[in-house]
Design a protein around this motif. Structure first.
Motif, PDB file in Angstrom:
ATOM      1  N   ALA A 133      22.605  77.963  51.957  1.00 35.99           N
ATOM      2  CA  ALA A 133      21.501  78.880  52.208  1.00 35.99           C
ATOM      3  C   ALA A 133      20.154  78.182  52.035  1.00 35.99           C
ATOM      4  N   GLN A 136      19.468  76.262  55.092  1.00 36.49           N
ATOM      5  CA  GLN A 136      19.024  77.124  56.193  1.00 36.49           C
ATOM      6  C   GLN A 136      17.560  77.514  56.026  1.00 36.49           C
ATOM      7  N   MET A 137      17.179  77.730  54.776  1.00 34.16           N
ATOM      8  CA  MET A 137      15.792  78.113  54.509  1.00 34.16           C
ATOM      9  C   MET A 137      14.838  77.026  55.014  1.00 34.16           C
ATOM     10  N   TYR A 140      14.895  76.891  58.896  1.00 36.64           N
ATOM     11  CA  TYR A 140      14.067  77.896  59.576  1.00 36.64           C
ATOM     12  C   TYR A 140      12.589  77.616  59.362  1.00 36.64           C
ATOM     13  N   PHE A 141      12.253  77.056  58.187  1.00 40.61           N
ATOM     14  CA  PHE A 141      10.860  76.677  57.964  1.00 40.61           C
ATOM     15  C   PHE A 141      10.440  75.622  58.994  1.00 40.61           C
ATOM     16  N   SER A 144       9.888  77.172  62.374  1.00 39.76           N
ATOM     17  CA  SER A 144       8.777  78.103  62.579  1.00 39.76           C
ATOM     18  C   SER A 144       7.424  77.477  62.226  1.00 39.76           C
ATOM     19  N   TRP A 145       7.410  76.276  61.646  1.00 38.66           N
ATOM     20  CA  TRP A 145       6.137  75.650  61.293  1.00 38.66           C
ATOM     21  C   TRP A 145       5.679  74.777  62.456  1.00 38.66           C
ATOM     22  N   PRO A 146       4.600  75.143  63.126  1.00 33.87           N
ATOM     23  CA  PRO A 146       4.283  74.476  64.389  1.00 33.87           C
ATOM     24  C   PRO A 146       3.609  73.112  64.256  1.00 33.87           C
TER      25      PRO A 146
ATOM     26  N   PRO B 223      24.537  82.008  63.022  1.00 32.05           N
ATOM     27  CA  PRO B 223      23.437  82.544  62.212  1.00 32.05           C
ATOM     28  C   PRO B 223      23.852  83.785  61.421  1.00 32.05           C
ATOM     29  N   THR B 276       0.774  81.985  61.357  1.00 37.57           N
ATOM     30  CA  THR B 276       1.790  80.930  61.212  1.00 37.57           C
ATOM     31  C   THR B 276       2.409  80.932  59.826  1.00 37.57           C
ATOM     32  N   VAL B 277       1.566  81.001  58.795  1.00 39.23           N
ATOM     33  CA  VAL B 277       2.119  80.978  57.433  1.00 39.23           C
ATOM     34  C   VAL B 277       3.021  82.184  57.234  1.00 39.23           C
ATOM     35  N   ALA B 279       4.695  83.919  59.490  1.00 39.28           N
ATOM     36  CA  ALA B 279       5.948  83.797  60.226  1.00 39.28           C
ATOM     37  C   ALA B 279       6.890  82.832  59.518  1.00 39.28           C
ATOM     38  N   SER B 280       6.348  81.703  59.023  1.00 37.86           N
ATOM     39  CA  SER B 280       7.194  80.738  58.329  1.00 37.86           C
ATOM     40  C   SER B 280       7.756  81.323  57.045  1.00 37.86           C
ATOM     41  N   ALA B 283      10.488  83.811  57.695  1.00 42.68           N
ATOM     42  CA  ALA B 283      11.769  83.217  58.046  1.00 42.68           C
ATOM     43  C   ALA B 283      12.511  82.756  56.795  1.00 42.68           C
ATOM     44  N   MET B 284      11.764  82.447  55.716  1.00 42.90           N
ATOM     45  CA  MET B 284      12.396  81.949  54.500  1.00 42.90           C
ATOM     46  C   MET B 284      12.640  83.044  53.475  1.00 42.90           C
ATOM     47  N   TYR B 287      16.006  83.927  51.777  1.00 43.90           N
ATOM     48  CA  TYR B 287      16.542  82.859  50.931  1.00 43.90           C
ATOM     49  C   TYR B 287      15.802  82.814  49.597  1.00 43.90           C
ATOM     50  N   ILE B 288      14.506  83.150  49.663  1.00 41.42           N
ATOM     51  CA  ILE B 288      13.734  83.210  48.424  1.00 41.42           C
ATOM     52  C   ILE B 288      14.260  84.351  47.556  1.00 41.42           C
TER      53      ILE B 288
END
Lengths: 325, 306
Positions: A133, A136-137, A140-141, A144-146, B223, B276-277, B279-280, B283-284, B287-288
């Motif tokens: 997990a 995966q975290m 995904y970071f 999604s981090w451009p 996923p 952006t922050v 969305a990132s 996505a996490m 898990y947090i």
């Protein structure tokens, strides 16, 4: 070091991995050299994982995190040199491998410390799932981090340099990777033979007894996890330079699975298990991939066969049972 | 307007949670009874979706497809259990992980072989298409409401099955002492196959239901599988109640996080950075949450008696 059967096999594997690409390079077949470099780098990553998994019995299903962080260290530092934009604190990036490696190893050590500290509170299936997990975290970071390419990944336009070596030549780059691999295998052997290694393996075999003689399994395991993360991260930096590309797929759970597969194909906890596993894997990939697009289907069948029927992996098959099991 | 959007996201989160419950219930049941970690559960989800899409395309009936997804996933599960999984019960988790990882490769490439790399599409049945007005929301898709309903029904059905029937009694007995129940003359091997097929059928059902919302393609299970792992780790491995609570936590956290975080961060950060922050971070987020739960409750919220 007595010349046991396993040691002879190790020596043969080490020489084979060295001689074949050198000969191929002489005969003007750079592709074989690239394949051998891929073997060396994957073997290095799996040797890192083998510290946690083979010696410590810690089934980390998230080691792709460290592989990917190492790769991104190479990609990000190099991209700043190329673009000329300074990073944090005015540091302008680097395209020197030694600097990149130090960054990769430190970053992976810190990530390993954070992930290990939480994950090692648990054990068994929980540990497997939690490492997965966390991986995966980060995956995904990265997607999604451009700032560094996001989902598309990041190209390394010119392979990073090493003082005194022309890394653009396939054979020179291979020899560099091979040298790092052998050094890390040496480190693995040192660790395994040390008091620390003894405690780590004892904690795998019987946690209660280790605690009873006054050693905290948690601290030992965390240290092993961090060292393991660092070594896999170093491999990631080399892998990014090999492909001149880094993308979130280096962080994906398929990568984590592949690293475990390499160890199992070769033989868990064996010194040269990862090398044997990486050789088998890359040769399968190349040979089956040439025959059919669906090579992963057959890889799955082979893997299933190894897990069900040939538990010692290749080295176990050739050298017999390990002394302590 | 904002409130209606928030309610809609709340329902979406609930729907995701219900889907995750269908996956997680099977995983946790299989782990609880057989002590097996099954990575190939996502492949059974994919099997269900493909079965539904193919049968629905051939017969024109979504309902036949749904039935086919249950049957195919259960059958695939039973076959896999019979051929492979039953050799893994006495092995350590590493072997189980590897063997089921190998199964994923086989299932995924096999499906690509049979159906190609292009996604299949599955239409929402006419009976459930369209949207209905709800209090506070102008119109909410009926199909998503139906999924929530199916999930609630399955949760209730599982509760009845496990606590009221003879099979459920055996499952519970198998969880607490498998040698003893075998000694009492229960055919434990058949019981294992039945439990595995039941878990597979639930995964297949989830796949078929989601298949009509998204596209049906190779790799769709992975996923979801990992989210289901997060669910059962939060809920406590082996506990169906934990799976339900965990699934709702994960579903709601993920959906609401993606909706709320960018705008919440917009209060303290400039709009472009906040996007952006946010969305990132979103996505996490799950898990947090998982890491936080584990930091305080290493065995999950509802630890099963080990």
């Amino acid at each position: 070091m007595a010349l046991s059967r396993e040691n002879i096999i190790n020596l043969v594997l080490a020489l084979l991995l060295l001689v074949v690409p050198v000969a191929a390079s002489q005969m003007g077949q750079p592709f074989t050299v690239t394949l051998a470099t891929r073997i060396a780098v994957l073997a290095l990553a799996a040797t890192g994982l083998n510290i946690a998994l083979g010696l410590g019995g810690l089934v980390s299903f998230g080691h792709a995190v460290f592989f990917g962080i190492g790769g991104y260290a190479a990609g990000i530092l190099a991209s700043h040199v190329f673009s000329g934009e300074p990073m944090m604190f005015g540091f302008e990036g680097s395209n020197q491998m030694p600097v990149i490696w130090i960054f990769a190893v430190i970053a992976c050590g810190l990530a390993g410390l954070a992930i290990g500290a939480i994950s090692l509170r648990t054990s068994g299936v929980y540990f497997i799932m939690i490492t997965l997990a966390f991986a995966q975290m980060i995956y995904y970071f990265a997607i999604s981090w451009p700032a560094y390419g996001g989902e598309d990944g990041l190209s390394i336009l010119v392979r990073n340099q090493f003082p005194g070596i022309n890394t653009m030549l396939p054979l020179s780059f291979f020899l560099l990777c091979y040298g790092v691999l052998i050094a890390c295998i040496g480190l693995f052997a040192l660790l395994r033979g040390s008091r620390f290694g003894a405690a780590l393996q004892a904690a795998r075999q019987n946690e209660v007894r280790v605690a009873a003689v006054g050693i905290s399994p948690y601290g030992i395991r965390l240290a092993a996890f961090v060292v393991s993360a660092m070594m896999t991260g170093l491999a990631g930096a080399l892998y990014a330079d090999l492909n001149k590309f880094v993308s979130p797929s280096m962080l994906s759970w398929h990568m984590s699975g592949e690293l475990i597969v390499l160890i199992i194909l070769g033989g868990t906890g064996r010194l040269f298990g990862p090398v044997a596993g990486a050789m088998l894997y890359v040769i399968f990939e190349f040979a089956l991939g040439g025959l059919t697009e669906r090579w992963q289907f057959f890889l799955g069948l082979i893997l299933l066969g190894v897990v069900l029927f040939a538990r010692g992996g290749l080295i176990g098959l050739l050298a017999g049972k390990a002394r302590h099991d | 307007m904002i409130l209606s959007l928030a309610l809609e996201q709340l329902l979406n989160g609930l729907q995701l949670g219900v889907m995750l419950f269908l996956m997680a219930a099977g995983l946790t049941l299989i782990f609880g009874v057989m002590g097996l970690i099954n990575l190939a559960h996502g492949s059974l989800y994919m099997v269900g979706a493909f079965a539904c899409a193919v049968v629905a395309a051939a017969t024109g009936s979504f309902w036949l497809g749904l039935a086919a997804s249950l049957v195919c996933a259960a059958a695939a599960g039973a076959i896999v259990e019979f051929l492979v999984i039953r050799r893994l019960y006495d092995r350590d988790h590493l072997d189980q992980v590897l063997a089921t990882f190998a199964l994923i490769l086989i299932f995924s490439e096999g499906a690509r072989w049979l159906f190609g790399s292009f996604p299949l599409y599955l239409d929402i049945p006419p009976l459930l298409s369209g949207a209905v007005p709800l209090p506070g929301i102008e119109a909410y898709p009926l199909y998503r409401l139906a999924i929530i309903g199916v999930g609630a029904l399955v949760a209730f059905g599982l509760y009845l099955l496990i606590s009221k029937t003879r099979l459920g009694m055996r499952i519970r007995a198998g969880e607490s002492d498998r040698e003893m129940i075998a000694a009492l003359g229960v055919d434990i091997r058949t019981l294992y196959t039945v439990v595995f097929a039941l878990g597979s059928a639930l995964a297949g059902l989830a796949g078929a239901l989601v298949g009509a919302l998204q596209s049906v393609q190779v790799g769709m299970g992975e996923p979801v599988l990992i989210l289901a792992f997060v669910v059962i780790v939060i809920g406590g491995i082996g506990s169906i109640k934990g799976a339900l609570v965990g699934a709702l936590i994960v579903g709601l956290t993920d959906t609401l996080g993606r909706f709320l975080l960018p705008s919440l961060l917009g209060l303290i950060l400039p709009a472009s950075t906040a996007g952006t922050v946010g969305a990132s971070l979103a996505a996490m987020l799950i898990y947090i949450v998982m890491a936080l739960v584990l930091a305080f409750r290493p065995r999950g919220l509802f630890p099963a008696k080990a």
